[in-house]
Design a protein around this motif. Structure first.
Motif, short mmCIF file in Angstrom:
data_model
loop_
_atom_site.label_atom_id
_atom_site.label_comp_id
_atom_site.label_asym_id
_atom_site.label_seq_id
_atom_site.Cartn_x
_atom_site.Cartn_y
_atom_site.Cartn_z
N GLU A 220 0.84 -1.21 0.00
CA GLU A 220 0.00 0.00 0.00
C GLU A 220 0.87 1.26 0.00
O GLU A 220 0.55 2.23 -0.68
N MET A 221 1.95 1.24 0.75
CA MET A 221 2.83 2.41 0.79
C MET A 221 3.49 2.64 -0.57
O MET A 221 3.62 3.79 -1.02
N GLU A 222 3.91 1.56 -1.23
CA GLU A 222 4.50 1.69 -2.56
C GLU A 222 3.48 2.22 -3.57
O GLU A 222 3.81 3.06 -4.40
N ARG A 223 2.25 1.73 -3.48
CA ARG A 223 1.19 2.21 -4.36
C ARG A 223 0.93 3.69 -4.14
O ARG A 223 0.84 4.47 -5.09
N LEU A 224 0.86 4.12 -2.89
CA LEU A 224 0.62 5.52 -2.56
C LEU A 224 1.78 6.40 -3.05
O LEU A 224 1.55 7.47 -3.62
N THR A 225 3.00 5.94 -2.86
CA THR A 225 4.18 6.68 -3.32
C THR A 225 4.17 6.83 -4.84
O THR A 225 4.47 7.90 -5.37
N ARG A 226 3.81 5.75 -5.53
CA ARG A 226 3.76 5.79 -7.00
C ARG A 226 2.70 6.79 -7.46
O ARG A 226 2.94 7.58 -8.37
N MET B 235 -6.31 10.78 -8.39
CA MET B 235 -7.21 9.84 -7.71
C MET B 235 -7.16 10.10 -6.20
O MET B 235 -6.63 9.33 -5.42
N ILE B 236 -7.73 11.22 -5.80
CA ILE B 236 -7.68 11.65 -4.40
C ILE B 236 -8.37 10.64 -3.49
O ILE B 236 -7.86 10.30 -2.42
N ALA B 237 -9.53 10.15 -3.89
CA ALA B 237 -10.28 9.20 -3.06
C ALA B 237 -9.49 7.90 -2.88
O ALA B 237 -9.44 7.35 -1.77
N SER B 238 -8.86 7.44 -3.93
CA SER B 238 -8.05 6.21 -3.83
C SER B 238 -6.85 6.42 -2.91
O SER B 238 -6.48 5.54 -2.14
N MET B 239 -6.25 7.59 -2.99
CA MET B 239 -5.10 7.89 -2.15
C MET B 239 -5.52 7.97 -0.69
O MET B 239 -4.80 7.46 0.20
N GLU B 240 -6.65 8.58 -0.42
CA GLU B 240 -7.15 8.66 0.95
C GLU B 240 -7.50 7.28 1.49
O GLU B 240 -7.22 6.96 2.64
N ARG B 241 -8.09 6.47 0.64
CA ARG B 241 -8.43 5.10 1.05
C ARG B 241 -7.16 4.31 1.36
O ARG B 241 -7.10 3.56 2.34
N SER B 242 -6.14 4.48 0.55
CA SER B 242 -4.88 3.80 0.77
C SER B 242 -4.24 4.25 2.09
O SER B 242 -3.69 3.42 2.83
N GLN B 243 -4.32 5.53 2.40
CA GLN B 243 -3.79 6.03 3.67
C GLN B 243 -4.55 5.44 4.85
O GLN B 243 -3.96 5.09 5.87
N THR B 244 -5.86 5.31 4.71
CA THR B 244 -6.67 4.70 5.77
C THR B 244 -6.30 3.24 5.96
O THR B 244 -6.19 2.76 7.09
N ILE C 250 -3.41 1.87 5.34
CA ILE C 250 -2.09 1.84 5.97
C ILE C 250 -2.22 2.05 7.48
O ILE C 250 -1.60 1.33 8.28
N LYS C 251 -3.02 3.03 7.90
CA LYS C 251 -3.22 3.28 9.32
C LYS C 251 -3.85 2.08 10.01
O LYS C 251 -3.45 1.70 11.12
N ASP C 252 -4.85 1.46 9.38
CA ASP C 252 -5.50 0.29 9.95
C ASP C 252 -4.52 -0.88 10.08
O ASP C 252 -4.51 -1.59 11.09
N LEU C 253 -3.70 -1.08 9.06
CA LEU C 253 -2.71 -2.15 9.10
C LEU C 253 -1.68 -1.92 10.20
O LEU C 253 -1.27 -2.86 10.88
N GLU C 254 -1.27 -0.66 10.40
CA GLU C 254 -0.32 -0.36 11.46
C GLU C 254 -0.92 -0.66 12.83
O GLU C 254 -0.23 -1.18 13.71
N GLN C 255 -2.20 -0.37 13.01
CA GLN C 255 -2.88 -0.69 14.27
C GLN C 255 -2.93 -2.20 14.48
O GLN C 255 -2.68 -2.69 15.58
#
Length: 113
Positions: free
Chosen positions: A64-70, A78-87, A89-94
């Protein structure tokens, strides 16, 4: 003091295996005394289930981090996709923190026995 086989994983964790032999302290048929001693240790080259789950979460988070960086590098709209990817990542970290906490608690409980 009944005897059980033990499984030792590559990560250092272990688990009780099958029942191996009954001791003389329990006289009732089919019962064990409750104390477990190691009869035979089987060394496995695999990780325990908890470590496998943690590894899966780390790999998914990295993807997910690589996808977001790309997407950021390409100047994606794709703002919505980027926000979803950030969410995600946060969920996975938890989830990773929770699983690592469970692993630490398991190791501490083993040390106290």
């Amino acid at each position: 003091m009944c005897f059980y086989n033990q499984k030792k994983f590559a990560c250092g964790d272990w688990a009780w295996g099958n029942f191996a032999a009954k001791c003389n302290h329990e006289y009732r048929m089919g019962e064990t005394c409750g104390m477990k001693l190691v009869n035979n240790t089987e060394h496995l080259q695999t990780q325990c289930k908890l470590c496998e789950k943690i590894g899966i979460k780390y790999r998914r988070r990295q993807a997910e981090m690589e996808r977001l960086t790309r997407w950021r590098r390409e100047g994606s709209v794709m703002i919505a996709s980027m926000e979803r990817s950030q969410t995600i990542i946060k969920d996975l970290e938890q989830e990773i923190k929770q699983l690592e906490y469970e692993r630490q608690m398991k190791q501490l409980n083993i040390g106290n026995k």
